[in-house]
Design a protein around this motif. Structure first.
Motif, PDB file in Angstrom:
ATOM      1  N   VAL A 201       2.601  -3.444   0.801  1.00  0.00           N
ATOM      2  CA  VAL A 201       1.642  -4.205   0.002  1.00  0.00           C
ATOM      3  C   VAL A 201       0.322  -4.331   0.750  1.00  0.00           C
ATOM      4  N   HIS A 202       0.397  -4.516   2.063  1.00  0.00           N
ATOM      5  CA  HIS A 202      -0.827  -4.580   2.874  1.00  0.00           C
ATOM      6  C   HIS A 202      -1.615  -3.282   2.751  1.00  0.00           C
ATOM      7  N   LYS A 203      -0.924  -2.143   2.709  1.00  0.00           N
ATOM      8  CA  LYS A 203      -1.600  -0.854   2.554  1.00  0.00           C
ATOM      9  C   LYS A 203      -2.323  -0.764   1.213  1.00  0.00           C
ATOM     10  N   VAL A 204      -1.680  -1.267   0.161  1.00  0.00           N
ATOM     11  CA  VAL A 204      -2.317  -1.248  -1.160  1.00  0.00           C
ATOM     12  C   VAL A 204      -3.544  -2.153  -1.154  1.00  0.00           C
ATOM     13  N   LEU A 205      -3.420  -3.306  -0.496  1.00  0.00           N
ATOM     14  CA  LEU A 205      -4.574  -4.196  -0.372  1.00  0.00           C
ATOM     15  C   LEU A 205      -5.727  -3.507   0.350  1.00  0.00           C
ATOM     16  N   GLU A 206      -5.413  -2.771   1.401  1.00  0.00           N
ATOM     17  CA  GLU A 206      -6.443  -2.058   2.144  1.00  0.00           C
ATOM     18  C   GLU A 206      -7.105  -0.982   1.297  1.00  0.00           C
ATOM     19  N   SER A 207      -6.314  -0.336   0.435  1.00  0.00           N
ATOM     20  CA  SER A 207      -6.863   0.716  -0.429  1.00  0.00           C
ATOM     21  C   SER A 207      -7.729   0.143  -1.542  1.00  0.00           C
ATOM     22  N   GLY A 208      -7.420  -1.106  -1.944  1.00  0.00           N
ATOM     23  CA  GLY A 208      -8.167  -1.735  -3.032  1.00  0.00           C
ATOM     24  C   GLY A 208      -7.834  -1.186  -4.401  1.00  0.00           C
ATOM     25  N   ILE A 209      -6.760  -0.385  -4.500  1.00  0.00           N
ATOM     26  CA  ILE A 209      -6.387   0.248  -5.773  1.00  0.00           C
ATOM     27  C   ILE A 209      -5.165  -0.476  -6.335  1.00  0.00           C
ATOM     28  N   TRP A 210      -5.300  -1.066  -7.505  1.00  0.00           N
ATOM     29  CA  TRP A 210      -4.201  -1.831  -8.096  1.00  0.00           C
ATOM     30  C   TRP A 210      -3.843  -1.289  -9.474  1.00  0.00           C
TER      31      TRP A 210
ATOM     32  N   PRO B  28      -5.074  -7.904 -10.064  1.00  0.00           N
ATOM     33  CA  PRO B  28      -4.648  -7.945 -11.470  1.00  0.00           C
ATOM     34  C   PRO B  28      -3.155  -7.730 -11.666  1.00  0.00           C
ATOM     35  N   THR B  29      -2.480  -7.159 -10.686  1.00  0.00           N
ATOM     36  CA  THR B  29      -1.050  -6.875 -10.787  1.00  0.00           C
ATOM     37  C   THR B  29      -0.232  -8.163 -10.790  1.00  0.00           C
ATOM     38  N   GLN B  30       0.786  -8.215 -11.655  1.00  0.00           N
ATOM     39  CA  GLN B  30       1.705  -9.347 -11.665  1.00  0.00           C
ATOM     40  C   GLN B  30       2.697  -9.181 -10.522  1.00  0.00           C
ATOM     41  N   CYS B  31       2.664 -10.087  -9.545  1.00  0.00           N
ATOM     42  CA  CYS B  31       3.436  -9.937  -8.318  1.00  0.00           C
ATOM     43  C   CYS B  31       4.582 -10.954  -8.250  1.00  0.00           C
ATOM     44  N   TYR B  32       5.734 -10.484  -7.826  1.00  0.00           N
ATOM     45  CA  TYR B  32       6.928 -11.316  -7.752  1.00  0.00           C
ATOM     46  C   TYR B  32       7.600 -11.166  -6.394  1.00  0.00           C
ATOM     47  N   SER B  33       8.126 -12.257  -5.884  1.00  0.00           N
ATOM     48  CA  SER B  33       8.982 -12.226  -4.702  1.00  0.00           C
ATOM     49  C   SER B  33      10.429 -12.219  -5.177  1.00  0.00           C
ATOM     50  N   SER B  34      11.261 -11.440  -4.505  1.00  0.00           N
ATOM     51  CA  SER B  34      12.657 -11.345  -4.928  1.00  0.00           C
ATOM     52  C   SER B  34      13.568 -12.094  -3.965  1.00  0.00           C
ATOM     53  N   TYR B  35      14.586 -12.753  -4.514  1.00  0.00           N
ATOM     54  CA  TYR B  35      15.669 -13.274  -3.688  1.00  0.00           C
ATOM     55  C   TYR B  35      16.824 -12.304  -3.879  1.00  0.00           C
ATOM     56  N   ALA B  36      17.190 -11.621  -2.804  1.00  0.00           N
ATOM     57  CA  ALA B  36      18.129 -10.519  -2.943  1.00  0.00           C
ATOM     58  C   ALA B  36      19.054 -10.429  -1.746  1.00  0.00           C
ATOM     59  N   MET B  37      20.213  -9.841  -1.979  1.00  0.00           N
ATOM     60  CA  MET B  37      21.162  -9.525  -0.919  1.00  0.00           C
ATOM     61  C   MET B  37      21.762  -8.159  -1.228  1.00  0.00           C
ATOM     62  N   THR B  38      22.173  -7.474  -0.199  1.00  0.00           N
ATOM     63  CA  THR B  38      22.877  -6.207  -0.414  1.00  0.00           C
ATOM     64  C   THR B  38      24.129  -6.441  -1.250  1.00  0.00           C
ATOM     65  N   GLU B  39      24.828  -7.555  -0.964  1.00  0.00           N
ATOM     66  CA  GLU B  39      26.091  -7.846  -1.662  1.00  0.00           C
ATOM     67  C   GLU B  39      25.911  -8.088  -3.153  1.00  0.00           C
ATOM     68  N   THR B  40      24.689  -8.452  -3.584  1.00  0.00           N
ATOM     69  CA  THR B  40      24.445  -8.710  -5.009  1.00  0.00           C
ATOM     70  C   THR B  40      23.706  -7.545  -5.674  1.00  0.00           C
TER      71      THR B  40
ATOM     72  N   THR C  58       3.502   6.518   2.649  1.00  0.00           N
ATOM     73  CA  THR C  58       2.263   6.897   1.970  1.00  0.00           C
ATOM     74  C   THR C  58       1.165   5.850   2.152  1.00  0.00           C
ATOM     75  N   ASP C  59      -0.105   6.296   1.996  1.00  0.00           N
ATOM     76  CA  ASP C  59      -1.231   5.352   2.043  1.00  0.00           C
ATOM     77  C   ASP C  59      -1.635   4.871   0.646  1.00  0.00           C
ATOM     78  N   PHE C  60      -0.930   5.312  -0.386  1.00  0.00           N
ATOM     79  CA  PHE C  60      -1.102   4.873  -1.775  1.00  0.00           C
ATOM     80  C   PHE C  60      -2.443   5.277  -2.394  1.00  0.00           C
ATOM     81  N   GLN C  61      -3.109   6.251  -1.824  1.00  0.00           N
ATOM     82  CA  GLN C  61      -4.360   6.726  -2.417  1.00  0.00           C
ATOM     83  C   GLN C  61      -4.135   7.381  -3.776  1.00  0.00           C
ATOM     84  N   PHE C  62      -2.925   7.880  -4.025  1.00  0.00           N
ATOM     85  CA  PHE C  62      -2.612   8.513  -5.317  1.00  0.00           C
ATOM     86  C   PHE C  62      -2.710   7.537  -6.485  1.00  0.00           C
ATOM     87  N   LEU C  63      -2.733   6.236  -6.188  1.00  0.00           N
ATOM     88  CA  LEU C  63      -2.840   5.248  -7.266  1.00  0.00           C
ATOM     89  C   LEU C  63      -4.159   5.379  -8.033  1.00  0.00           C
TER      90      LEU C  63
END
Length: 346
Positions: free
Chosen positions: A141-150, A174-186, A121-126
């Motif tokens: 996330v780059h697509k959301v940045l391009e749309s400018g809709i948060w 304005p969105t609270q953004c987090y990076s995740s440390y993740a593995m399939t095994e966890t 999706t291009d996230f225009q529905f936001l």
């Protein structure tokens, strides 16, 4: 906590799970088939689900995760982001991977309002809808940045490392953004790092009942309830502040030894990321005297002007021994479906 509730709320409408389990998937788009197939798997008689690794660091494989273990992971996310019954969450990930599967499980266990969309999706529905929580890969996330809709309250970014230029762009949203440390095994993330706003941090912080330590070769090891192997050793080189707080330095299996010196490609890339706008990767080639020589690979067509610019940046940002000996170009980098560069294939 009900692992198998009778209903799920989809796009604002309470829907009987039995109706969804009987739905014909043959005529659905592929992304819808994926989530309906997973729903079938979650409600079958097995005590486990099967999940596929991405294959970014080796051959993709299928592993089994106990449903209780998956549910506990979902519950930790619900608690961390303070998700309440009826909250709208956006599901825009492929459900064939564990991150997409967990969005469905969170909705079931938390009685959340799940809105499903095509991952492309291009996230225009936001413009029309506000969401309490969602998870995305950096390309989305780059697509959301391009749309400018948060119209998002909390955003979890995973699938691959979040590039520094993207982190810089997120400072003004304005969105609270987090990076995740993740593995399939966890069953997805075991720790989160705040990327913007208040409490922005360079370190990951473990979720409840999870702790980490370093192995003798300085790789991260994970302790968490339900793991079959305790601790679970990773290939991620890390630095620890304490047993709940860590920073990832790079992968041990990516380390390049040149002239007897060990180099982490990820650490060198982080030094260059703020100054190189195009996609690039630090790699190596065999060398008669050095063993391996550092090279820098750029995505795109070969360009002499760009070569000179990158050489100048490297001379300014890297030490004498960190300088790449060559700059190579590849038209399109090999990537996994979630956008992660496949270093070994590259």
């Amino acid at each position: 906590m009900k692992l198998f509730p009778t209903h799920i709320r989809l796009n604002g409408r309470l829907t009987a799970v039995t109706d969804l389990l009987q739905r014909q998937v043959a005529v659905q788009p592929d992304w819808e088939k994926q989530w309906l197939n997973f729903l079938q798997e979650w409600y079958n008689q097995n005590k486990y689900i099967e999940v596929n690794t991405s294959g970014s660091t080796g051959t993709p494989k299928t592993i089994k995760l106990n449903k209780d273990f998956v549910a506990a992971s979902a519950q930790r996310t619900i608690q961390y982001f303070n998700l309440k019954k009826g909250d709208c969450i956006l599901h825009c990930l492929p459900t064939k991977y564990v991150a997409g599967k967990l969005m469905v499980v969170r909705a079931l266990l938390g009685e959340l309002d799940l809105h499903l969309v095509d991952p492309t999706t291009d996230f225009q529905f936001l413009r029309q809808k506000h969401f309490k929580f969602t998870a995305m890969v950096p390309t989305q996330v780059h697509k959301v940045l391009e749309s400018g809709i948060w119209n998002l309250e909390s955003l979890l970014i995973g699938g691959s490392a979040v590039p520094q230029p993207l982190v810089n762009e997120l400072q003004s949203v304005p969105t609270q953004c987090y990076s995740s440390y993740a593995m399939t095994e966890t069953a997805t993330h075991i720790a989160l790092r705040k990327l913007n706003g208040k409490n922005q941090d360079q370190f990951y912080h473990c979720l409840d009942h999870i702790k980490v330590q370093l192995s003798l070769d300085n790789c991260l090891e994970i302790f968490m309830p339900g793991l079959k192997q305790q601790p679970l050793k990773t290939n991620d080189l890390a630095e620890l502040a304490d047993e709940k707080t860590f920073r990832v330095l790079g992968r041990a299996d990516n380390v390049i030894i040149s002239g007897g010196i060990k180099f982490s490609p990820e650490q060198l890339e982080r030094k260059l990321e703020p100054f190189i706008s195009c996609a690039f990767s630090i790699s190596s080639l065999p060398h008669e005297t050095l063993g391996q020589q550092l090279i820098l690979i750029v995505e795109g067509e070969e360009d002499e002007k760009r070569i000179r610019q990158i050489q100048t940046i490297c001379s300014q940002q890297l030490s004498k021994y960190e300088q790449p000996k060559q700059i190579r170009f590849i038209k399109i980098f090999p990537r996994t479906e979630n956008g992660k560069v496949m270093r070994k294939a590259l």
